[in-house]
Design a protein around this motif. Structure first.
Motif, mmCIF file in Angstrom:
data_model
loop_
_atom_site.group_PDB
_atom_site.id
_atom_site.type_symbol
_atom_site.label_atom_id
_atom_site.label_comp_id
_atom_site.label_asym_id
_atom_site.label_seq_id
_atom_site.Cartn_x
_atom_site.Cartn_y
_atom_site.Cartn_z
ATOM 1 N N HIS A 1 2.579 -6.075 22.326
ATOM 2 C CA HIS A 1 1.847 -6.317 23.568
ATOM 3 C C HIS A 1 1.435 -7.779 23.681
ATOM 4 N N THR A 2 1.283 -8.241 24.917
ATOM 5 C CA THR A 2 0.734 -9.569 25.164
ATOM 6 C C THR A 2 -0.753 -9.556 24.815
ATOM 7 N N TRP A 3 -1.358 -10.742 24.766
ATOM 8 C CA TRP A 3 -2.776 -10.854 24.417
ATOM 9 C C TRP A 3 -3.650 -9.986 25.317
ATOM 10 N N ASP A 4 -3.251 -9.834 26.595
ATOM 11 C CA ASP A 4 -4.077 -9.054 27.523
ATOM 12 C C ASP A 4 -3.682 -7.573 27.576
ATOM 13 N N GLY A 5 -2.871 -7.096 26.631
ATOM 14 C CA GLY A 5 -2.589 -5.679 26.502
ATOM 15 C C GLY A 5 -1.374 -5.157 27.246
ATOM 16 N N LYS A 6 -0.631 -6.011 27.943
ATOM 17 C CA LYS A 6 0.573 -5.554 28.641
ATOM 18 C C LYS A 6 1.726 -5.430 27.640
ATOM 19 N N TYR B 1 5.161 -6.137 26.035
ATOM 20 C CA TYR B 1 5.856 -7.430 25.962
ATOM 21 C C TYR B 1 6.961 -7.562 26.998
ATOM 22 N N VAL C 1 6.138 -8.616 30.942
ATOM 23 C CA VAL C 1 5.762 -9.989 31.283
ATOM 24 C C VAL C 1 6.983 -10.878 31.074
ATOM 25 N N LYS D 1 5.319 -16.475 26.778
ATOM 26 C CA LYS D 1 4.208 -15.569 26.464
ATOM 27 C C LYS D 1 3.989 -15.526 24.968
ATOM 28 N N THR E 1 2.648 -12.654 21.934
ATOM 29 C CA THR E 1 2.407 -11.236 21.731
ATOM 30 C C THR E 1 1.927 -10.969 20.309
#
Length: 134
Positions: free
Chosen positions: A17-22, A24, A27, A31, A33
């Motif tokens: 996941h990306t830092w904001d929880g999405k 990978y 996005v 980015k 992750t």
């Protein structure tokens, strides 16, 4: 004198996941992750691993990664746990990297060494490990 071990490595689980929880893959573009995976080693090393990693993507087709993996299993007839420090990346459908043993316990106490891992989307994934075991 070091000993070489080799075999296959499989991925049983992958979460990223990306830092904001999405997820990978939700996005696009540059980015960063974080994630984890569960691995299974077969061959000279019979073991399972739990890895945590950080990845940096300059674009959607490649990335650099670093992480730590706790591996539990049997090597050279000895059973124990050791920690690998991984550095690698992904490009052109291939993830590959190097790793270093940073600590070991149980019957594998004193284990040192370095190795490589190569994950290819259309071929069996392979590892090599050059190690010394006191």
């Amino acid at each position: 004198m070091s000993t070489e071990a080799s075999g296959t490595v499989g991925m049983a689980d992958w979460v990223e996941h990306t830092w904001d929880g999405k997820r990978y893959d939700e996005v696009t573009g540059p980015k960063q992750t974080t994630g984890g995976m569960t691995t299974t080693y077969r061959g000279d090393l019979e073991a399972t691993g739990e890895m945590r990693f950080l990845m940096s993507y300059p674009d959607d087709a490649s990335c650099r990664s670093t992480g730590y993996e706790v591996v539990t299993g049997t090597l050279a007839g000895r059973t124990g746990t050791f920690v690998l420090e991984h550095v690698g990346g992904f490009r052109d459908g291939v993830a590959e990297g190097t790793f270093t043993i940073v600590s070991a316990g149980g019957d594998l106490a004193g284990l040192t060494g370095t190795g490589t891992v190569r994950w290819h989307q259309t071929e069996p994934s392979r590892y090599t490990l050059d190690y010394d075991l006191a």
